[in-house]
Enzyme design. Structure first.
Site, PDB file in Angstrom:
ATOM      1  N   VAL A   9       0.863  -1.177   0.000  1.00  0.00           N
ATOM      2  CA  VAL A   9       0.000   0.000   0.000  1.00  0.00           C
ATOM      3  C   VAL A   9       0.902   1.229   0.000  1.00  0.00           C
ATOM      4  CG1 VAL A   9      -2.052  -1.052   1.029  1.00  0.00           C
ATOM      5  CG2 VAL A   9      -0.278  -0.124   2.519  1.00  0.00           C
ATOM      6  N   SER A  10       0.442   2.280  -0.672  1.00  0.00           N
ATOM      7  CA  SER A  10       1.269   3.460  -0.879  1.00  0.00           C
ATOM      8  C   SER A  10       1.378   4.367   0.332  1.00  0.00           C
ATOM      9  CB  SER A  10       0.729   4.284  -2.047  1.00  0.00           C
ATOM     10  OG  SER A  10       0.671   3.493  -3.206  1.00  0.00           O
ATOM     11  N   THR A  11       0.360   4.371   1.196  1.00  0.00           N
ATOM     12  CA  THR A  11       0.391   5.255   2.353  1.00  0.00           C
ATOM     13  C   THR A  11       0.168   4.454   3.625  1.00  0.00           C
ATOM     14  OG1 THR A  11      -1.974   5.748   2.378  1.00  0.00           O
ATOM     15  CG2 THR A  11      -0.588   7.144   0.974  1.00  0.00           C
TER      16      THR A  11
END
Length: 187
Positions: A9-11
């Site tokens: 996941v990016s964040t």
């Protein structure tokens, strides 16, 4: 042959549980997950651990190729390196990709181009949205903990000789917030 999953996941705010559950349901014996890591960075901690764990004959499974790489060059490089090590790659959302066959490798190349297009489109839409918000006077980021009235109170306390720590405690904010507010450009 073991199926190993990789999720990303990016964040930090995003939750990878659905990716992990899908990978386990598809047979992944172990899932490595990176939190808050960009797909454009090759040195993601869990990606490195995953690569170290993979052995010849294993299958690396991802939910989608954009979880693995943020661009077609990086994706193609990863597939090439995995292939040299005798490791297959399978995607849950792009099931036609089977890197053990010439057609599968060719399809992977085509899909990698579309992955890059999707990433670039998201990036462009984000830039456009931020520019639109700025044009309307909005800026991104967290709201300040030192609005004008609190800043005036901090300045008054400083003029009375109080320390940064005392000011922070009186205002209920961190010492660094007080320091930044009192030392920002224009002060």
């Amino acid at each position: 042959m073991t199926i190993i999953g990789y999720a990303r996941v990016s964040t930090r705010e995003q939750n990878p549980e659905s990716q992990e559950a899908e990978l386990r349901a598809a047979g992944a014996a172990q899932v490595f997950t990176d939190h808050g890591e960009s797909s454009r960075i090759a040195d993601r901690p869990q990606w490195i651990a995953c690569q170290d764990y993979l052995r010849e004959g294993d299958t690396l499974m991802v939910r989608a190729l954009d979880r693995l790489a943020g661009g077609e060059v990086m994706a193609l490089q990863i597939v090439h390196e995995l292939g040299e090590r005798g490791i297959q790659l399978k995607s849950l959302t792009e099931p036609e990709i089977d890197t053990t066959t010439p057609m599968g490798r060719a399809l992977f190349g085509v899909v990698a181009v579309f992955v890059q297009l999707r990433v670039d489109t998201i990036r462009e839409n984000t830039r456009r949205g931020l520019a639109h918000a700025r044009a309307q006077g909005r800026i991104g980021g967290r709201p300040t903990v030192m609005p004008a009235e609190r800043l005036r109170a901090a300045e008054a306390l400083r003029s009375q000789g109080h320390t940064l720590s005392e000011i922070a405690q009186a205002l209920g904010v961190s010492r660094s917030s007080v320091w930044r507010a009192l030392n920002s450009p224009g002060k």
